[in-house]
Design an enzyme around this catalytic site. Structure first.
Site, PDB file in Angstrom:
ATOM      1  N   ARG A 191       0.842  -1.205   0.000  1.00 22.44           N
ATOM      2  CA  ARG A 191       0.000   0.000   0.000  1.00 22.44           C
ATOM      3  C   ARG A 191       0.876   1.253   0.000  1.00 22.44           C
ATOM      4  O   ARG A 191       2.089   1.195   0.204  1.00 22.44           O
ATOM      5  CB  ARG A 191      -0.903   0.024   1.242  1.00 22.44           C
ATOM      6  CG  ARG A 191      -0.115   0.047   2.549  1.00 22.44           C
ATOM      7  CD  ARG A 191      -0.943   0.485   3.730  1.00 22.44           C
ATOM      8  NE  ARG A 191      -0.217   0.299   4.986  1.00 22.44           N
ATOM      9  CZ  ARG A 191       0.740   1.101   5.432  1.00 22.44           C
ATOM     10  NH1 ARG A 191       1.100   2.170   4.727  1.00 22.44           N
ATOM     11  NH2 ARG A 191       1.357   0.859   6.567  1.00 22.44           N
ATOM     12  N   HIS A 244      -1.844  -2.014  13.359  1.00 19.50           N
ATOM     13  CA  HIS A 244      -3.183  -2.601  13.362  1.00 19.50           C
ATOM     14  C   HIS A 244      -3.292  -3.537  14.550  1.00 19.50           C
ATOM     15  O   HIS A 244      -2.343  -4.277  14.858  1.00 19.50           O
ATOM     16  CB  HIS A 244      -3.441  -3.407  12.082  1.00 19.50           C
ATOM     17  CG  HIS A 244      -3.402  -2.597  10.832  1.00 19.50           C
ATOM     18  ND1 HIS A 244      -4.185  -1.470  10.639  1.00 19.50           N
ATOM     19  CD2 HIS A 244      -2.683  -2.744   9.696  1.00 19.50           C
ATOM     20  CE1 HIS A 244      -3.939  -0.969   9.442  1.00 19.50           C
ATOM     21  NE2 HIS A 244      -3.034  -1.721   8.860  1.00 19.50           N
ATOM     22  N   CYS A 290       2.810   6.746  10.694  1.00 20.40           N
ATOM     23  CA  CYS A 290       2.675   7.320   9.347  1.00 20.40           C
ATOM     24  C   CYS A 290       3.881   8.190   8.973  1.00 20.40           C
ATOM     25  O   CYS A 290       3.804   9.007   8.054  1.00 20.40           O
ATOM     26  CB  CYS A 290       1.382   8.104   9.210  1.00 20.40           C
ATOM     27  SG  CYS A 290      -0.092   7.100   9.540  1.00 20.40           S
TER      28      CYS A 290
END
Length: 207
Positions: free
Chosen positions: A76, A83, A174
Site C-alpha cells: 500500500r 493494526h 505514518c
C-alpha cells in the site's frame, strides 16, 4: 458495474490472510465481479507501505516479536502504522477507474467516510493540510493507505475505536514525527462498541 457493493465482516483475521483475500477480490472485480467492502480486525501487526522507512520502527524485529506483534512490508501507499484489536480496518475493493475517480479523489472520499462516521458519535474530526488521514484535536484517529492497480483498489483505512494506543509508541506513526494518535474510546472516556462503529462506517460509505 452496478451500484451494489458486497459487505464482508470476517472478524479477526491475520494480516497476510486478509491481504490474500483482497488480492482475490480485486481479481474478481477486474473480471466483472462485485465490488466489496471488507471490515475486520487484525491481531497486533505493524505494516510498512512501499515507501515506509524502517527507521520509523523504534524497536528491533526481535523486540516486536517478543511483544507479540508481527512486522510486515506491504504494497500500500503510506509509511508505517499499527493494526490491532479494537481497531476497525476497512478494505474497499472497488473499480475506481470505472467510477471515474482518480486516486486522490478516492482517498478524499474515504476520509469523508470516516469524518461522517465519527460525526454520528459526536466526534468532530477532519483533515489536516499536508497530512493524510483523519484528525481530531490535533491527533490522528484514522489512517489511510491505499493501492490502485489496474483501476482497482486494495487496502484502505484503519479507525481507532478501542485500540490500545500504547502500541503506537514503538513507531513514528505514518512517518509524522511528533503527531499524536487518539481513539474514539479515549475521546468518549469509555469503550465504544466496535459493531456500532462498523455500522456507522457502512452507512457513511453507502452515502
Amino acid at each position: 458495474m452496478g451500484s451494489r457493493i458486497a459487505l464482508l465482516r470476517p472478524g479477526l483475521v491475520a494480516y497476510q490472510d486478509a491481504l490474500a483475500l483482497q488480492h482475490r477480490l480485486a481479481d474478481q472485480v477486474r473480471a466483472g465481479g462485485d465490488e466489496t467492502l471488507v471490515l475486520l480486525e487484525h491481531p497486533p501487526t505493524y505494516t510498512l507501505g512501499v515507501r515506509g522507512k524502517e527507521a520509523h520502527l523504534l524497536l528491533s524485529l526481535e523486540a516486536f516479536g517478543a511483544r507479540g506483534a508481527e512486522v510486515v512490508r506491504t504494497d500500500r501507499g503510506g509509511d508505517v502504522t499499527f493494526h490491532g484489536p479494537g481497531q476497525l480496518v476497512g478494505y474497499p475493493i472497488m473499480h475506481v477507474r470505472e467510477r471515474g475517480m482518480g486516486p486522490a479523489t478516492y482517498v478524499r472520499a474515504i476520509e469523508q467516510v470516516l469524518i461522517d462516521a465519527l460525526a454520528s458519535f459526536g466526534i468532530d474530526a477532519g483533515r489536516s493540510e499536508g497530512r493524510p488521514g483523519v484528525w481530531t484535536g490535533g491527533a490522528k484517529i484514522g489512517a489511510i493507505g491505499v493501492r490502485v492497480s489496474r483501476g482497482v483498489t486494495t487496502h484502505g483505512f484503519a479507525l481507532n475505536v478501542n485500540t490500545d494506543l500504547s502500541w503506537f509508541s514503538h513507531i513514528v506513526p505514518c512517518g509524522i514525527a511528533g503527531a499524536g494518535v487518539t481513539s474514539m474510546a479515549r475521546i468518549a472516556g469509555a469503550a465504544v462498541e466496535l459493531r456500532a462503529a462498523e455500522d456507522a462506517s457502512v452507512a457513511a460509505f453507502a452515502r
